[in-house]
Design a protein around this motif. Structure first.
Motif, PDB file in Angstrom:
ATOM      1  N   LYS A  35       0.825  -1.211   0.000  1.00  0.00           N
ATOM      2  CA  LYS A  35       0.000   0.000   0.000  1.00  0.00           C
ATOM      3  C   LYS A  35       0.857   1.257   0.000  1.00  0.00           C
ATOM      4  O   LYS A  35       0.592   2.195  -0.755  1.00  0.00           O
ATOM      5  CB  LYS A  35      -0.950  -0.010   1.187  1.00  0.00           C
ATOM      6  CG  LYS A  35      -2.057  -1.038   1.039  1.00  0.00           C
ATOM      7  CD  LYS A  35      -2.911  -1.131   2.278  1.00  0.00           C
ATOM      8  CE  LYS A  35      -3.982  -2.200   2.112  1.00  0.00           C
ATOM      9  NZ  LYS A  35      -4.759  -2.413   3.328  1.00  0.00           N
ATOM     10  N   ARG A  36       1.898   1.287   0.844  1.00  0.00           N
ATOM     11  CA  ARG A  36       2.715   2.499   0.878  1.00  0.00           C
ATOM     12  C   ARG A  36       3.552   2.647  -0.390  1.00  0.00           C
ATOM     13  O   ARG A  36       3.723   3.753  -0.898  1.00  0.00           O
ATOM     14  CB  ARG A  36       3.537   2.587   2.156  1.00  0.00           C
ATOM     15  CG  ARG A  36       4.615   1.580   2.358  1.00  0.00           C
ATOM     16  CD  ARG A  36       5.259   1.775   3.739  1.00  0.00           C
ATOM     17  NE  ARG A  36       6.384   0.914   3.936  1.00  0.00           N
ATOM     18  CZ  ARG A  36       6.512   0.052   4.926  1.00  0.00           C
ATOM     19  NH1 ARG A  36       5.562  -0.072   5.841  1.00  0.00           N
ATOM     20  NH2 ARG A  36       7.595  -0.687   5.029  1.00  0.00           N
ATOM     21  N   LEU A  37       4.028   1.536  -0.933  1.00  0.00           N
ATOM     22  CA  LEU A  37       4.793   1.617  -2.179  1.00  0.00           C
ATOM     23  C   LEU A  37       3.923   2.114  -3.330  1.00  0.00           C
ATOM     24  O   LEU A  37       4.396   2.866  -4.189  1.00  0.00           O
ATOM     25  CB  LEU A  37       5.411   0.264  -2.524  1.00  0.00           C
ATOM     26  CG  LEU A  37       6.575  -0.171  -1.635  1.00  0.00           C
ATOM     27  CD1 LEU A  37       7.039  -1.578  -2.025  1.00  0.00           C
ATOM     28  CD2 LEU A  37       7.723   0.808  -1.684  1.00  0.00           C
ATOM     29  N   ALA A  38       2.666   1.717  -3.353  1.00  0.00           N
ATOM     30  CA  ALA A  38       1.758   2.185  -4.404  1.00  0.00           C
ATOM     31  C   ALA A  38       1.592   3.702  -4.329  1.00  0.00           C
ATOM     32  O   ALA A  38       1.574   4.384  -5.362  1.00  0.00           O
ATOM     33  CB  ALA A  38       0.407   1.486  -4.277  1.00  0.00           C
ATOM     34  N   PHE A  43       3.423   9.277  -6.084  1.00  0.00           N
ATOM     35  CA  PHE A  43       4.234  10.483  -5.849  1.00  0.00           C
ATOM     36  C   PHE A  43       5.107  10.737  -7.073  1.00  0.00           C
ATOM     37  O   PHE A  43       5.152  11.846  -7.598  1.00  0.00           O
ATOM     38  CB  PHE A  43       5.209  10.263  -4.681  1.00  0.00           C
ATOM     39  CG  PHE A  43       4.716  10.530  -3.299  1.00  0.00           C
ATOM     40  CD1 PHE A  43       3.380  10.655  -2.988  1.00  0.00           C
ATOM     41  CD2 PHE A  43       5.634  10.635  -2.269  1.00  0.00           C
ATOM     42  CE1 PHE A  43       2.964  10.888  -1.682  1.00  0.00           C
ATOM     43  CE2 PHE A  43       5.240  10.868  -0.969  1.00  0.00           C
ATOM     44  CZ  PHE A  43       3.900  10.985  -0.665  1.00  0.00           C
ATOM     45  N   THR A  44       5.813   9.702  -7.480  1.00  0.00           N
ATOM     46  CA  THR A  44       6.740   9.830  -8.608  1.00  0.00           C
ATOM     47  C   THR A  44       5.998  10.251  -9.869  1.00  0.00           C
ATOM     48  O   THR A  44       6.443  11.159 -10.579  1.00  0.00           O
ATOM     49  CB  THR A  44       7.480   8.502  -8.841  1.00  0.00           C
ATOM     50  OG1 THR A  44       8.193   8.169  -7.639  1.00  0.00           O
ATOM     51  CG2 THR A  44       8.461   8.604  -9.991  1.00  0.00           C
ATOM     52  N   LEU A  72      -0.005  15.883  -6.046  1.00  0.00           N
ATOM     53  CA  LEU A  72       1.082  15.598  -5.105  1.00  0.00           C
ATOM     54  C   LEU A  72       0.685  16.013  -3.692  1.00  0.00           C
ATOM     55  O   LEU A  72       0.947  15.287  -2.723  1.00  0.00           O
ATOM     56  CB  LEU A  72       2.363  16.312  -5.546  1.00  0.00           C
ATOM     57  CG  LEU A  72       3.613  15.996  -4.737  1.00  0.00           C
ATOM     58  CD1 LEU A  72       3.977  14.517  -4.862  1.00  0.00           C
ATOM     59  CD2 LEU A  72       4.771  16.867  -5.195  1.00  0.00           C
ATOM     60  N   GLN A  73       0.029  17.148  -3.567  1.00  0.00           N
ATOM     61  CA  GLN A  73      -0.419  17.612  -2.246  1.00  0.00           C
ATOM     62  C   GLN A  73      -1.407  16.618  -1.638  1.00  0.00           C
ATOM     63  O   GLN A  73      -1.324  16.308  -0.446  1.00  0.00           O
ATOM     64  CB  GLN A  73      -1.046  18.997  -2.368  1.00  0.00           C
ATOM     65  CG  GLN A  73      -1.443  19.600  -1.025  1.00  0.00           C
ATOM     66  CD  GLN A  73      -2.064  20.964  -1.193  1.00  0.00           C
ATOM     67  OE1 GLN A  73      -2.915  21.160  -2.062  1.00  0.00           O
ATOM     68  NE2 GLN A  73      -1.649  21.912  -0.360  1.00  0.00           N
ATOM     69  N   GLU A  74      -2.320  16.136  -2.440  1.00  0.00           N
ATOM     70  CA  GLU A  74      -3.301  15.162  -1.951  1.00  0.00           C
ATOM     71  C   GLU A  74      -2.619  13.882  -1.456  1.00  0.00           C
ATOM     72  O   GLU A  74      -3.029  13.286  -0.460  1.00  0.00           O
ATOM     73  CB  GLU A  74      -4.295  14.824  -3.055  1.00  0.00           C
ATOM     74  CG  GLU A  74      -5.395  13.890  -2.623  1.00  0.00           C
ATOM     75  CD  GLU A  74      -6.366  13.568  -3.747  1.00  0.00           C
ATOM     76  OE1 GLU A  74      -6.848  12.422  -3.793  1.00  0.00           O
ATOM     77  OE2 GLU A  74      -6.634  14.449  -4.580  1.00  0.00           O
ATOM     78  N   LEU A  75      -1.573  13.484  -2.142  1.00  0.00           N
ATOM     79  CA  LEU A  75      -0.848  12.260  -1.786  1.00  0.00           C
ATOM     80  C   LEU A  75       0.113  12.448  -0.614  1.00  0.00           C
ATOM     81  O   LEU A  75       0.494  11.466   0.033  1.00  0.00           O
ATOM     82  CB  LEU A  75      -0.032  11.772  -2.993  1.00  0.00           C
ATOM     83  CG  LEU A  75      -0.802  11.298  -4.209  1.00  0.00           C
ATOM     84  CD1 LEU A  75       0.137  11.135  -5.400  1.00  0.00           C
ATOM     85  CD2 LEU A  75      -1.523   9.995  -3.906  1.00  0.00           C
TER      86      LEU A  75
END
Length: 157
Positions: A35-38, A43-44, A72-75
């Motif tokens: 989940k965090r890697l996704a 982000f990338t 990006l802000q949302e993420l």
């Protein structure tokens, strides 16, 4: 083929497999690492176009730039919940310091969020100097956290 040659070949093959071990499966029932890697991949995907504009490789198109900055802000605060104590398992690249220095890790998260928020603030300005500086600040924030809290190779715990 003599025994020594077989051992050398076997060892070489093992090293290649270990090097490729970055693709190990996340076997945790809650898939916290996955989940965090996704989210980091998102982000990338959101940040790359901003970096291309900041490096003069893509033109600045206000609507597109603002939209990517907002994504990006949302993420920016989403992956951190998946770094719970239960999230420390192989094949994580997170250093043990994520869990042993939670205040420092939280500080890096907040610094990143702050840099992303600043980027959103300048994203519509068309002030390329401010935009470039802000993109660079976000990049430095990422690097700072990675330097302190991420292993360059798969965890060996």
């Amino acid at each position: 083929m003599n025994t020594l040659t077989k051992i050398a070949l076997s060892l070489s093959a093992s090293l290649v497999l270990v090097a490729c071990g970055q693709n190990l499966k996340d076997t945790h029932p809650d898939q916290l690492l996955t989940k965090r890697l996704a989210i980091f991949k998102k982000f990338t995907k959101a940040f790359e176009p901003l970096g291309l504009v900041a490096r003069d490789r893509q033109p600045y198109v206000k609507a597109d730039f603002v939209a990517q900055a907002l994504v990006l802000q949302e993420l920016s605060m989403q992956p951190w919940e998946y770094f719970s104590k239960e999230g420390n398992y192989p094949p994580t690249r997170a250093k043990l310091e994520v869990w042993t220095q939670p205040d420092a890790f939280k500080s890096e998260q907040l610094a990143f969020k702050s840099k992303v928020d600043a980027l959103v603030q300048v994203s519509a300005s068309a002030d390329m100097t401010a935009i470039k500086d802000s993109v660079e600040a976000v990049q430095k924030s990422c690097k700072s956290c990675h330097d302190k809290f991420r292993n360059d190779t798969a965890s060996k715990r």
